[in-house]
Design a protein around this motif. Sequence first.
Motif, short mmCIF file in Angstrom:
data_model
loop_
_atom_site.label_atom_id
_atom_site.label_comp_id
_atom_site.label_asym_id
_atom_site.label_seq_id
_atom_site.Cartn_x
_atom_site.Cartn_y
_atom_site.Cartn_z
N GLY A 166 110.93 22.57 73.35
CA GLY A 166 110.70 22.32 74.77
C GLY A 166 111.24 23.44 75.63
N GLY A 167 110.73 23.48 76.85
CA GLY A 167 111.14 24.52 77.78
C GLY A 167 112.31 24.10 78.63
N GLY A 168 112.44 24.73 79.79
CA GLY A 168 113.53 24.42 80.71
C GLY A 168 114.76 25.25 80.42
N ILE A 169 115.77 25.05 81.26
CA ILE A 169 117.00 25.83 81.09
C ILE A 169 117.87 25.28 79.96
CG2 ILE A 169 117.04 26.62 83.47
CD1 ILE A 169 119.32 24.52 83.93
N LYS A 170 117.55 24.11 79.47
CA LYS A 170 118.21 23.40 78.36
C LYS A 170 119.33 22.51 78.87
CE LYS A 170 115.56 25.45 75.42
NZ LYS A 170 114.32 24.81 75.11
N THR A 199 107.24 24.31 80.63
CA THR A 199 106.17 24.23 79.62
C THR A 199 105.95 22.78 79.20
OG1 THR A 199 107.64 24.71 77.75
CG2 THR A 199 106.56 26.59 78.80
N VAL A 200 105.85 21.91 80.19
CA VAL A 200 105.74 20.48 79.94
C VAL A 200 104.30 20.04 79.75
CG1 VAL A 200 106.19 18.21 80.95
CG2 VAL A 200 107.86 20.03 81.18
N GLY A 201 103.40 20.51 80.58
CA GLY A 201 102.01 20.12 80.45
C GLY A 201 101.60 18.97 81.34
N LEU A 202 102.48 18.51 82.22
CA LEU A 202 102.11 17.46 83.17
C LEU A 202 101.45 18.10 84.38
CD1 LEU A 202 105.27 15.17 83.11
CD2 LEU A 202 103.05 14.74 82.06
N SER A 203 100.60 17.33 85.04
CA SER A 203 99.94 17.83 86.23
C SER A 203 99.88 16.73 87.27
CB SER A 203 98.52 18.29 85.90
OG SER A 203 97.84 18.66 87.08
N ALA A 204 99.97 17.11 88.52
CA ALA A 204 99.81 16.18 89.64
C ALA A 204 98.34 16.13 90.02
CB ALA A 204 100.68 16.61 90.80
N ASN A 205 97.48 16.18 89.02
CA ASN A 205 96.02 16.13 89.17
C ASN A 205 95.48 17.33 89.95
OD1 ASN A 205 96.22 13.66 87.90
ND2 ASN A 205 96.17 12.51 89.82
N PHE A 206 96.09 18.49 89.75
CA PHE A 206 95.65 19.66 90.50
C PHE A 206 95.40 20.89 89.63
CE2 PHE A 206 96.38 23.42 93.18
CZ PHE A 206 95.31 23.25 94.04
N THR A 207 95.91 20.93 88.42
CA THR A 207 95.80 22.14 87.60
C THR A 207 94.35 22.61 87.47
OG1 THR A 207 97.76 21.47 86.37
CG2 THR A 207 96.42 23.19 85.40
N THR A 256 99.92 30.54 84.50
CA THR A 256 100.03 31.07 83.14
C THR A 256 101.26 31.98 83.02
OG1 THR A 256 97.63 30.99 82.90
CG2 THR A 256 98.83 32.38 81.34
N ILE A 257 101.46 32.82 84.01
CA ILE A 257 102.65 33.69 84.02
C ILE A 257 103.92 32.83 84.04
CG2 ILE A 257 103.96 35.33 85.44
CD1 ILE A 257 101.19 36.52 86.26
N GLY A 302 108.64 30.69 81.63
CA GLY A 302 109.39 29.48 81.33
C GLY A 302 109.68 29.31 79.85
N ARG A 303 108.80 29.78 79.02
CA ARG A 303 109.02 29.65 77.58
C ARG A 303 109.90 30.77 77.04
NH1 ARG A 303 110.91 27.04 74.71
NH2 ARG A 303 111.01 27.77 72.61
N VAL A 304 109.67 31.98 77.49
CA VAL A 304 110.37 33.14 76.94
C VAL A 304 111.58 33.55 77.79
CG1 VAL A 304 110.09 35.57 76.29
CG2 VAL A 304 108.24 33.97 75.90
N GLY A 305 111.50 33.34 79.09
CA GLY A 305 112.53 33.83 80.01
C GLY A 305 113.95 33.38 79.73
N PRO A 306 114.24 32.07 79.79
CA PRO A 306 115.63 31.63 79.57
C PRO A 306 116.17 32.03 78.20
CG PRO A 306 114.35 29.87 80.53
CD PRO A 306 113.39 30.97 80.18
N LEU A 307 115.31 31.95 77.19
CA LEU A 307 115.72 32.33 75.84
C LEU A 307 116.06 33.81 75.78
CD1 LEU A 307 115.90 30.95 73.06
CD2 LEU A 307 113.60 31.76 72.62
N THR A 308 115.21 34.64 76.37
CA THR A 308 115.44 36.09 76.37
C THR A 308 116.71 36.45 77.13
OG1 THR A 308 113.06 36.44 76.27
CG2 THR A 308 114.40 38.30 76.96
#
Length: 177
Positions: free
Chosen positions: A52-56, A132-140, A152-153, A158-164
Amino acid sequence: LSMSDKWWASYFQGVVPRTAGFNTLDIGALTLPSKVYMMGLMFIGAAPGSTGGGIKITTFVLILFALWTVLTNKEEINVFRRRIPKSLVYRAFSIATSGIIFVSIIFFLLTITEKGVDMSTLLFETFSASGTVGLSANFTGDLSPVGRILITIMMFIGRVGPLTIGFVLAIRSNKQS
């Protein structure tokens, strides 16, 4: 929903924003406080060993311990009789701050590219991409081509940034010691 179903839906939707991306409720129809709560969960994200994503969670908890240490006017962060090195606290704050900065930049750019869209919807989409959750407020699906690139950026960051950032700071602190 019945009271029992409301409790189960609340539980499920409280777990999902941290990693899964499933929804049993219409996210776009949720109240603003519910969306804000979910945005917080998406930003914090999952456990460090998960995909999962996020800052952990550990980063967030370390920041809470640091805040408590400041509020109680103590010099060192101690958790369960163990001292937490300040380098770990700095790393946690760096990860969280960079996450906030990236979300803010992408959100700002989306307010320019997605004219007339409610700000809470754009912010929800940005936090969802960041975690990187994949939820949408019906707008994506209604994003402009530039908006889709920005989301997309944000997903990539979000996936690579905090880890890097965490690895870079860990390598730097290892070289200095």
